[in-house]
Design a protein around this motif. Structure first.
Motif, PDB file in Angstrom:
ATOM      1  N   LYS A  98      -1.667 -18.861 -20.336  1.00  0.00           N
ATOM      2  CA  LYS A  98      -0.545 -19.066 -19.725  1.00  0.00           C
ATOM      3  C   LYS A  98       0.631 -18.731 -20.542  1.00  0.00           C
ATOM      4  O   LYS A  98       1.592 -18.494 -20.178  1.00  0.00           O
ATOM      5  CB  LYS A  98      -0.256 -20.634 -19.231  1.00  0.00           C
ATOM      6  N   ILE A  99       0.560 -18.761 -21.831  1.00  0.00           N
ATOM      7  CA  ILE A  99       1.812 -18.393 -22.648  1.00  0.00           C
ATOM      8  C   ILE A  99       1.998 -16.938 -22.578  1.00  0.00           C
ATOM      9  O   ILE A  99       0.983 -16.176 -22.823  1.00  0.00           O
ATOM     10  CB  ILE A  99       1.465 -18.889 -24.134  1.00  0.00           C
ATOM     11  N   ARG A 100       3.288 -16.431 -22.422  1.00  0.00           N
ATOM     12  CA  ARG A 100       3.670 -14.921 -22.488  1.00  0.00           C
ATOM     13  C   ARG A 100       4.764 -14.867 -23.641  1.00  0.00           C
ATOM     14  O   ARG A 100       6.022 -15.301 -23.406  1.00  0.00           O
ATOM     15  CB  ARG A 100       4.004 -14.679 -21.113  1.00  0.00           C
ATOM     16  N   HIS A 101       4.297 -14.618 -24.481  1.00  0.00           N
ATOM     17  CA  HIS A 101       5.359 -14.179 -25.839  1.00  0.00           C
ATOM     18  C   HIS A 101       5.007 -13.126 -26.579  1.00  0.00           C
ATOM     19  O   HIS A 101       3.917 -13.108 -26.860  1.00  0.00           O
ATOM     20  CB  HIS A 101       5.616 -15.652 -26.681  1.00  0.00           C
ATOM     21  N   PRO A 102       5.934 -12.068 -27.272  1.00  0.00           N
ATOM     22  CA  PRO A 102       5.422 -10.904 -28.032  1.00  0.00           C
ATOM     23  C   PRO A 102       4.824 -11.260 -29.348  1.00  0.00           C
ATOM     24  O   PRO A 102       4.043 -10.723 -29.841  1.00  0.00           O
ATOM     25  CB  PRO A 102       6.582 -10.301 -28.077  1.00  0.00           C
TER      26      PRO A 102
END
Length: 137
Positions: A98-102
């Motif tokens: 679920k986590i979206r971060h570069p």
């Protein structure tokens, strides 16, 4: 030429043993339909239970890391503890998905469960992603 043949035979035997090892780890897991895996490169998670294999997506040849948890590692615990550990591992992967971060590991293929293992694929990892319990690291 003789040296080349000797090196080639050593490399090919190493590769074939790795492939046979992986076919024993991932039989029946749906991740194997979409990803090819080769060598064990690292471990991750609590107690380093997740084994990370170098791999690539079959369709695009994009590099990936394949995380595998073999359920037979749970044989030393009682049934309630086994279920708790499995649920904790599943929940961790769902949260990571679920986590979206570069700067956080990106899941390329969601968690798949078979009778023998849990597996999912992420972008390439090149290091250990956990700390062994009970050590002074």
């Amino acid at each position: 030429m003789e040296v080349f043949n000797k090196i080639y035979s050593q490399v090919s035997s190493s590769v074939s043993s790795t492939v046979s090892q992986l076919s024993g780890v991932l039989p029946g897991n749906p991740v194997t339909r979409e990803f090819e895996s080769s060598a064990h490169i690292a471990s991750a998670g609590p107690g380093l239970l997740w084994k990370i294999y170098k791999g690539s997506k079959r369709s695009t040849k994009q590099a990936a890391s394949i995380f595998v948890f073999e359920k037979r590692q749970l044989e030393k615990w009682n049934k309630n503890d086994r279920e708790f550990i499995l649920e904790t591992l599943r929940r961790g992967v769902v949260q990571l998905t679920k986590i979206r971060h570069p700067k956080i590991l990106t899941v390329q293929h969601p968690l798949e469960e078979s009778r023998e293992s849990l597996a999912f694929a992420t972008r390439t990892c090149v290091c250990q992603l956990g700390k062994r319990t009970g050590t002074n690291q």
